[in-house]
Design an enzyme around this catalytic site. Sequence first.
Site, mmCIF file in Angstrom:
data_model
loop_
_atom_site.group_PDB
_atom_site.id
_atom_site.type_symbol
_atom_site.label_atom_id
_atom_site.label_comp_id
_atom_site.label_asym_id
_atom_site.label_seq_id
_atom_site.Cartn_x
_atom_site.Cartn_y
_atom_site.Cartn_z
ATOM 1 C CD GLN A 174 109.036 76.423 -31.616
ATOM 2 O OE1 GLN A 174 109.285 76.939 -30.560
ATOM 3 N NE2 GLN A 174 109.852 75.570 -32.201
ATOM 4 C CB SER A 234 105.063 80.601 -26.056
ATOM 5 O OG SER A 234 106.365 80.089 -25.954
ATOM 6 C CG LEU A 235 107.710 82.567 -31.479
ATOM 7 C CD1 LEU A 235 109.126 83.116 -31.374
ATOM 8 C CD2 LEU A 235 107.592 81.571 -32.613
ATOM 9 N NE ARG A 278 111.175 82.652 -26.728
ATOM 10 C CZ ARG A 278 110.259 81.711 -26.908
ATOM 11 N NH1 ARG A 278 110.126 81.114 -28.088
ATOM 12 N NH2 ARG A 278 109.455 81.349 -25.910
ATOM 13 C CG HIS A 335 107.144 77.845 -21.667
ATOM 14 N ND1 HIS A 335 107.473 79.184 -21.653
ATOM 15 C CD2 HIS A 335 106.681 77.580 -22.917
ATOM 16 C CE1 HIS A 335 107.200 79.709 -22.845
ATOM 17 N NE2 HIS A 335 106.732 78.761 -23.626
ATOM 18 C CD GLN A 386 108.028 83.575 -23.313
ATOM 19 O OE1 GLN A 386 108.965 82.884 -23.690
ATOM 20 N NE2 GLN A 386 107.379 84.399 -24.113
#
Length: 310
Positions: free
Chosen positions: A13, A98-99, A123, A203, A252
């Site tokens: 992101q 991440s994403l 998500r 996170h 995650q």
Amino acid sequence: MTEIKTAYVFPGQGAQFVGMGRDLYSEFHSARELFDLADKALGFSLSKLCFEGPEEDLRDTRNSQSAIVCHSLCALAAFIESGKSKLLPEPSFVAGHSLGEYSALGAGGILPYPQAILLARKRGELMAEAAVKTPGAMAAVLGLSEEILADICLKTGCYIANYNSPGQLVISGLKEAVEKASAQAAESGAMKVVPLQVSGGFHTPLMSPASAGLKTVLDSTGFDTARIPLVANTSASPLTNPQDIKSELVSQLTGGVQWQKSIENMIAAGVNTFVEIGPGKVLAGLIKRINRSVNIYNINDAASIQNFSV
């Protein structure tokens, strides 16, 4: 001559920008097809949002997550369509920051591309809902050791959310806790502390409601065994088993992204060439700071594909 061993990596992101993917759409059939499939699956024109904005709507986490994954997978599809991907051996690993792990699901043969985009949208929605319930903040901390920052986090109720590269860590948590930790980090000798433009404490346990919601979604989603191992954010280890990958995606959301270890572990397994696929060049910068001896390429638009050479 050293044998080339490749990994594909995908950004997270914050990489979105208005105009992303427009040239891929106009120049590559595969990218056009995927954008059209994504628009149909989502029930609105994600392509129009990517190409024309407005920027505020594109930045909304519910939209930006599916937009970044769509752009990344369109860039990958176009790279393959062009034949240029054959200049390198098939990747030994895929990984996403991440994403970016959702783009890696598509690249690793775990999910069809349109399904990976839909899952990223879900998500984003779940994370946005969790951020409204418990607003949080994040900040990048540059030039401070992990040990000192971990101690500061312990005292302030913050968390280290991203272990990005030597000297670059990201903290996350409740707004007040992040402000306190940021001030203490600066006092303890951090070169720079930069607040990130996010609405939630990503996170960290603040994302527990999103994590529970995502588990429900994943329980009803069929994953294939990975054709290319996915290096997991939370463990920095390669995964191929569908259930292990689902568990990783859930963990995650509330756990730290071990990006530096992920890159180091791939290099230890023989990877000497990384291809960052998707908007921006953030990961290329991080990888350079982790290890200057590896080769790094970026595939993010039509020109980067046309000019690609090894």
